[in-house]
Design a protein around this motif. Structure first.
Motif, PDB file in Angstrom:
ATOM      1  N   THR A 100       0.856  -1.184   0.000  1.00  0.00           N
ATOM      2  CA  THR A 100       0.000   0.000   0.000  1.00  0.00           C
ATOM      3  C   THR A 100       0.895   1.237   0.000  1.00  0.00           C
ATOM      4  O   THR A 100       2.122   1.130   0.086  1.00  0.00           O
ATOM      5  CB  THR A 100      -0.873   0.039   1.260  1.00  0.00           C
ATOM      6  N   ASP A 101       0.297   2.402  -0.067  1.00  0.00           N
ATOM      7  CA  ASP A 101       1.094   3.617  -0.001  1.00  0.00           C
ATOM      8  C   ASP A 101       1.855   3.690   1.316  1.00  0.00           C
ATOM      9  O   ASP A 101       3.031   4.055   1.361  1.00  0.00           O
ATOM     10  CB  ASP A 101       0.181   4.851  -0.163  1.00  0.00           C
ATOM     11  N   ASP A 102       1.158   3.331   2.400  1.00  0.00           N
ATOM     12  CA  ASP A 102       1.840   3.314   3.693  1.00  0.00           C
ATOM     13  C   ASP A 102       3.031   2.375   3.669  1.00  0.00           C
ATOM     14  O   ASP A 102       4.098   2.681   4.212  1.00  0.00           O
ATOM     15  CB  ASP A 102       0.855   2.884   4.793  1.00  0.00           C
ATOM     16  N   GLY A 103       2.850   1.213   3.052  1.00  0.00           N
ATOM     17  CA  GLY A 103       3.944   0.254   2.970  1.00  0.00           C
ATOM     18  C   GLY A 103       5.122   0.825   2.208  1.00  0.00           C
ATOM     19  O   GLY A 103       6.284   0.669   2.618  1.00  0.00           O
ATOM     20  N   HIS A 104       4.842   1.474   1.111  1.00  0.00           N
ATOM     21  CA  HIS A 104       5.903   2.112   0.341  1.00  0.00           C
ATOM     22  C   HIS A 104       6.645   3.138   1.166  1.00  0.00           C
ATOM     23  O   HIS A 104       7.874   3.221   1.133  1.00  0.00           O
ATOM     24  CB  HIS A 104       5.304   2.781  -0.909  1.00  0.00           C
ATOM     25  N   ARG A 105       5.892   3.913   1.926  1.00  0.00           N
ATOM     26  CA  ARG A 105       6.526   4.941   2.747  1.00  0.00           C
ATOM     27  C   ARG A 105       7.498   4.330   3.748  1.00  0.00           C
ATOM     28  O   ARG A 105       8.580   4.862   3.996  1.00  0.00           O
ATOM     29  CB  ARG A 105       5.462   5.777   3.466  1.00  0.00           C
ATOM     30  N   ILE A 106       7.110   3.186   4.323  1.00  0.00           N
ATOM     31  CA  ILE A 106       8.001   2.522   5.268  1.00  0.00           C
ATOM     32  C   ILE A 106       9.322   2.158   4.600  1.00  0.00           C
ATOM     33  O   ILE A 106      10.409   2.404   5.139  1.00  0.00           O
ATOM     34  CB  ILE A 106       7.335   1.242   5.817  1.00  0.00           C
ATOM     35  N   VAL A 107       9.236   1.593   3.417  1.00  0.00           N
ATOM     36  CA  VAL A 107      10.456   1.170   2.722  1.00  0.00           C
ATOM     37  C   VAL A 107      11.338   2.369   2.407  1.00  0.00           C
ATOM     38  O   VAL A 107      12.563   2.330   2.596  1.00  0.00           O
ATOM     39  CB  VAL A 107      10.104   0.396   1.442  1.00  0.00           C
ATOM     40  N   VAL A 108      10.711   3.458   1.958  1.00  0.00           N
ATOM     41  CA  VAL A 108      11.488   4.668   1.677  1.00  0.00           C
ATOM     42  C   VAL A 108      12.200   5.145   2.936  1.00  0.00           C
ATOM     43  O   VAL A 108      13.395   5.473   2.925  1.00  0.00           O
ATOM     44  CB  VAL A 108      10.569   5.781   1.119  1.00  0.00           C
ATOM     45  N   THR A 109      11.466   5.124   4.036  1.00  0.00           N
ATOM     46  CA  THR A 109      12.058   5.570   5.295  1.00  0.00           C
ATOM     47  C   THR A 109      13.267   4.731   5.687  1.00  0.00           C
ATOM     48  O   THR A 109      14.326   5.271   6.013  1.00  0.00           O
ATOM     49  CB  THR A 109      11.012   5.491   6.423  1.00  0.00           C
ATOM     50  N   THR A 110      13.132   3.427   5.651  1.00  0.00           N
ATOM     51  CA  THR A 110      14.248   2.583   6.070  1.00  0.00           C
ATOM     52  C   THR A 110      15.437   2.758   5.136  1.00  0.00           C
ATOM     53  O   THR A 110      16.577   2.746   5.584  1.00  0.00           O
ATOM     54  CB  THR A 110      13.833   1.114   6.113  1.00  0.00           C
ATOM     55  N   ARG A 111      15.164   2.928   3.849  1.00  0.00           N
ATOM     56  CA  ARG A 111      16.290   3.095   2.923  1.00  0.00           C
ATOM     57  C   ARG A 111      17.012   4.400   3.183  1.00  0.00           C
ATOM     58  O   ARG A 111      18.240   4.469   3.108  1.00  0.00           O
ATOM     59  CB  ARG A 111      15.781   3.040   1.479  1.00  0.00           C
ATOM     60  N   GLN A 112      16.248   5.427   3.512  1.00  0.00           N
ATOM     61  CA  GLN A 112      16.897   6.701   3.860  1.00  0.00           C
ATOM     62  C   GLN A 112      17.721   6.548   5.128  1.00  0.00           C
ATOM     63  O   GLN A 112      18.825   7.073   5.233  1.00  0.00           O
ATOM     64  CB  GLN A 112      15.847   7.795   4.043  1.00  0.00           C
TER      65      GLN A 112
END
Lengths: 151, 151
Positions: A100-112
């Motif tokens: 989901t969009d929320d899921g995508h946001r989590i991945v972006v956060t961890t990668r940052q």
DNA sequence: GGAAAAGCGTGCGCAGCGCACGCTAATCTG
DNA sequence: CAGATTAGCGTGCGCTGCGCACGCTTTTCC
């Protein structure tokens, strides 16, 4: 022969492996991102970000996990609203797992977070060294000395 | 800022972490070394080689494992004759875990295997690149971007 | 010299994993 | 085109490994 570059690298790799188990690293990267996201569920999230919507079986092959393990980890993530199950329009048996969009946001956060941690470790390095290291590391990984069985 | 060296390194680190979990690597390194030696018991062996004879509690702190876990893994290794328990002459409560000669041989073997695997991955590299990589990797590890909690 | 602390092994509950089962849908085959 | 095989899914179940807590002995501290 009692010395080799491989030996030097092995000596450096030892501490690296000891101090940054995947579990440790993922634990740190996922801190505070909600109960569903931890070192166990993160590979599902991250794998899904890489592959796009995917069946549990395919994703399991991708990240080296049993199909049923993927299913159960996905259950947690679904309950938290980080991924969705969708029927596969081209195959009535399959259920696609999709972020989901929320899921995508989590991945972006961890990668940052990961990039930031690395940058801070390299802050004092001469830029040329840092770039050389990035280049050599990528080549080392691409040459794949430690390919696991499931590949 | 949408680009950084940290980001480059993170991109390379991803596949590395995915393909060479500590468990995978240790599994491969310990293959065929007897039933007692596997990805679980190897850290005990290797840690003991690093520290010398040590109490279970100290060793646990060193390798980031619970005291009781060390005890039970040491049980397996003791049964296989790879380590011995010795009373600590300076402390009547403590029991020292110490590698036997066989245990030492196992550690030497796995270390050679690791160095050999790395050398073979680097076989086609210009020697200067290989040495530069070894040097940079060591510095990167020493700068410790991923220090775990138990340190 | 008595109390607190530190060491050890073991019992026990919990979590995660893989296998096996039953089911549905797709694909192959005669 | 119908029956059989294959591939997908979720879930039940047994196994393994882990950490906590307990009881015990020895050391350390007041």
């Amino acid at each position: 022969m009692n010395h080799s570059t491989g030996h030097d690298i092995a000596d450096a790799l030892g501490p690296l492996l000891r101090r940054s188990t995947r579990a440790h690293l993922y634990h740190r990267l996922t801190e505070g991102l909600g109960e569903a996201v931890d070192d166990l569920t993160y590979p599902v999230l991250s794998g899904l970000a890489r592959t796009g919507p995917s069946s549990a079986a395919d994703l399991g092959r991708e990240i080296g996990l049993d199909r049923t393990t993927v299913t159960r980890r996905a259950d947690r993530l679904e309950r938290a609203g980080l991924l969705q199950r969708q029927p596969d329009s081209t195959d009535g048996r399959a259920t696609l797992l999709a972020l989901t969009d929320d899921g995508h946001r989590i991945v972006v956060t961890t990668r940052q977070r990961l990039a930031a941690a690395i940058d801070s470790a390299l802050a004092t390095w001469p830029p040329a060294d840092a770039q050389a290291f990035a280049r050599l590391l990528r080549r080392f990984v691409d040459d794949g000395p430690f390919t696991p069985d499931h590949d």
